[in-house]
Design a protein around this motif. Structure first.
Motif, PDB file in Angstrom:
ATOM      1  N   GLN A 190     -40.004  25.749 102.790  1.00  0.00           N
ATOM      2  CA  GLN A 190     -39.000  26.282 103.835  1.00  0.00           C
ATOM      3  C   GLN A 190     -39.389  27.577 104.710  1.00  0.00           C
ATOM      4  O   GLN A 190     -39.335  27.757 105.726  1.00  0.00           O
ATOM      5  N   LEU A 191     -39.295  28.756 103.678  1.00  0.00           N
ATOM      6  CA  LEU A 191     -39.739  30.080 103.980  1.00  0.00           C
ATOM      7  C   LEU A 191     -41.078  30.124 104.940  1.00  0.00           C
ATOM      8  O   LEU A 191     -40.912  30.525 106.030  1.00  0.00           O
ATOM      9  N   VAL A 192     -42.138  29.367 104.378  1.00  0.00           N
ATOM     10  CA  VAL A 192     -43.472  29.539 105.476  1.00  0.00           C
ATOM     11  C   VAL A 192     -43.201  28.520 106.684  1.00  0.00           C
ATOM     12  O   VAL A 192     -43.507  29.000 107.639  1.00  0.00           O
ATOM     13  N   PHE A 193     -42.361  27.483 106.428  1.00  0.00           N
ATOM     14  CA  PHE A 193     -42.079  26.509 107.589  1.00  0.00           C
ATOM     15  C   PHE A 193     -41.469  27.358 108.597  1.00  0.00           C
ATOM     16  O   PHE A 193     -42.064  27.287 109.981  1.00  0.00           O
ATOM     17  N   LEU A 244     -32.876  33.761 104.392  1.00  0.00           N
ATOM     18  CA  LEU A 244     -33.561  32.427 105.189  1.00  0.00           C
ATOM     19  C   LEU A 244     -33.028  32.268 106.191  1.00  0.00           C
ATOM     20  O   LEU A 244     -33.840  31.770 107.241  1.00  0.00           O
ATOM     21  N   ASP A 245     -31.959  32.187 106.397  1.00  0.00           N
ATOM     22  CA  ASP A 245     -31.054  31.864 107.574  1.00  0.00           C
ATOM     23  C   ASP A 245     -31.459  32.902 108.698  1.00  0.00           C
ATOM     24  O   ASP A 245     -31.702  32.331 109.875  1.00  0.00           O
ATOM     25  N   PHE A 246     -31.730  33.969 108.454  1.00  0.00           N
ATOM     26  CA  PHE A 246     -32.229  34.912 109.416  1.00  0.00           C
ATOM     27  C   PHE A 246     -33.457  34.152 110.289  1.00  0.00           C
ATOM     28  O   PHE A 246     -33.898  34.467 111.432  1.00  0.00           O
ATOM     29  N   PHE A 247     -34.524  33.777 109.433  1.00  0.00           N
ATOM     30  CA  PHE A 247     -35.643  33.284 109.848  1.00  0.00           C
ATOM     31  C   PHE A 247     -35.370  31.720 110.403  1.00  0.00           C
ATOM     32  O   PHE A 247     -36.404  31.288 111.261  1.00  0.00           O
ATOM     33  N   LEU A 259     -30.545  24.945  99.711  1.00  0.00           N
ATOM     34  CA  LEU A 259     -30.521  26.178  99.792  1.00  0.00           C
ATOM     35  C   LEU A 259     -29.833  26.999  98.637  1.00  0.00           C
ATOM     36  O   LEU A 259     -30.574  27.908  97.826  1.00  0.00           O
ATOM     37  N   SER A 260     -28.521  26.544  98.147  1.00  0.00           N
ATOM     38  CA  SER A 260     -27.819  27.183  97.101  1.00  0.00           C
ATOM     39  C   SER A 260     -28.447  26.879  95.738  1.00  0.00           C
ATOM     40  O   SER A 260     -28.568  27.680  94.846  1.00  0.00           O
ATOM     41  N   PHE A 292     -46.533  17.003  97.738  1.00  0.00           N
ATOM     42  CA  PHE A 292     -46.030  16.308  98.917  1.00  0.00           C
ATOM     43  C   PHE A 292     -45.126  17.368  99.792  1.00  0.00           C
ATOM     44  O   PHE A 292     -45.173  17.060 100.938  1.00  0.00           O
ATOM     45  N   LEU A 293     -44.335  17.864  99.130  1.00  0.00           N
ATOM     46  CA  LEU A 293     -43.250  18.880 100.021  1.00  0.00           C
ATOM     47  C   LEU A 293     -44.155  19.806 100.789  1.00  0.00           C
ATOM     48  O   LEU A 293     -43.708  20.054 101.958  1.00  0.00           O
TER      49      LEU A 293
END
Length: 220
Positions: A209-212, A150-153, A121-122, A22-23
């Protein structure tokens, strides 16, 4: 002595697979919906809902609930919202920025869902790094670095879709340094508080989230 257990999650492998699927599907749909100008406004509206649903699934699959975990949950949410309020109004922590309308309901000009995002995230990075054979301080630092990476992306996507915007044309270095400091505080709490560090969904949500953000970042 560990705090008494409040509840223990015992969900089947099939339910874990369904939640992970689902995610992944939800984030894939988000990529398509936000990339297509016709559907973009509608998918921007459901962005806060997606974060809340993701956090809810994480909580459902957390292995043990005790007072320490509840404290961590509240600590990351309140610290996340609080530091963003300070950041928005003082420009000291992350630099000069303001939130747009995409992330929904705000308190003192900061969307409440930002606290949810800090928790996600944490928690996800903490769970991932908890499996490594390193001392606790090293694990906490690696998890904090993962959050900053991740914030960089996230930044170019967030700016394009009106999550937030910077007064300067580029994201200041101060933002990443501020993220590292706040993230490490959260990770120290994660490492040293006595609660279960296992969650089968954590790696799936982090990767989704990373791929997103990687794919949307290449489009915008």
């Amino acid at each position: 002595m560990n705090p008494p257990i409040v509840a223990k999650t015992n969900l089947s492998v099939k339910s874990q697979q369904f939640a992970a699927g689902f995610l992944l599907v939800a984030h894939l749909a988000g990529i398509i919906g936000l990339a297509w100008p016709v559907t973009r406004p509608y998918f921007q509206l459901v962005t806060p809902i997606n974060l809340v649903v993701s956090a809810t699934l994480l909580l459902l699959f957390h292995q043990q609930w005790n007072r320490a975990f509840v404290f961590f949950l509240m600590f990351t949410f309140l610290l996340g919202v609080g530091i963003e309020v300070i950041g928005v109004h003082s420009e000291v922590v992350f630099g000069a920025y303001q939130y747009g309308e995409t992330l929904g309901l705000k308190v003192m000009e900061v969307p409440l869902v930002i606290g949810v995002n800090w928790f996600i995230l944490s928690y996800c990075t903490g769970v991932i790094c908890s499996q490594l054979s390193f001392p606790p301080l090293v694990k906490s630092l690696l998890a904090a670095i993962m959050m900053v990476a991740l914030d960089f992306f996230i930044e170019p996507v967030a700016i394009f879709f009106d999550f937030w915007h910077w007064e300067a044309e580029t994201v200041p270095l101060r933002n990443y340094l501020g993220w590292l400091a706040v993230a490490w505080i959260m990770q120290l709490a994660f490492v040293y508080l006595p609660f279960s560090k296992k969650n089968p969904l954590a790696i799936y949500l982090f990767m989704a989230q990373l791929v997103f953000f990687l794919i949307l970042g290449s489009i915008v």
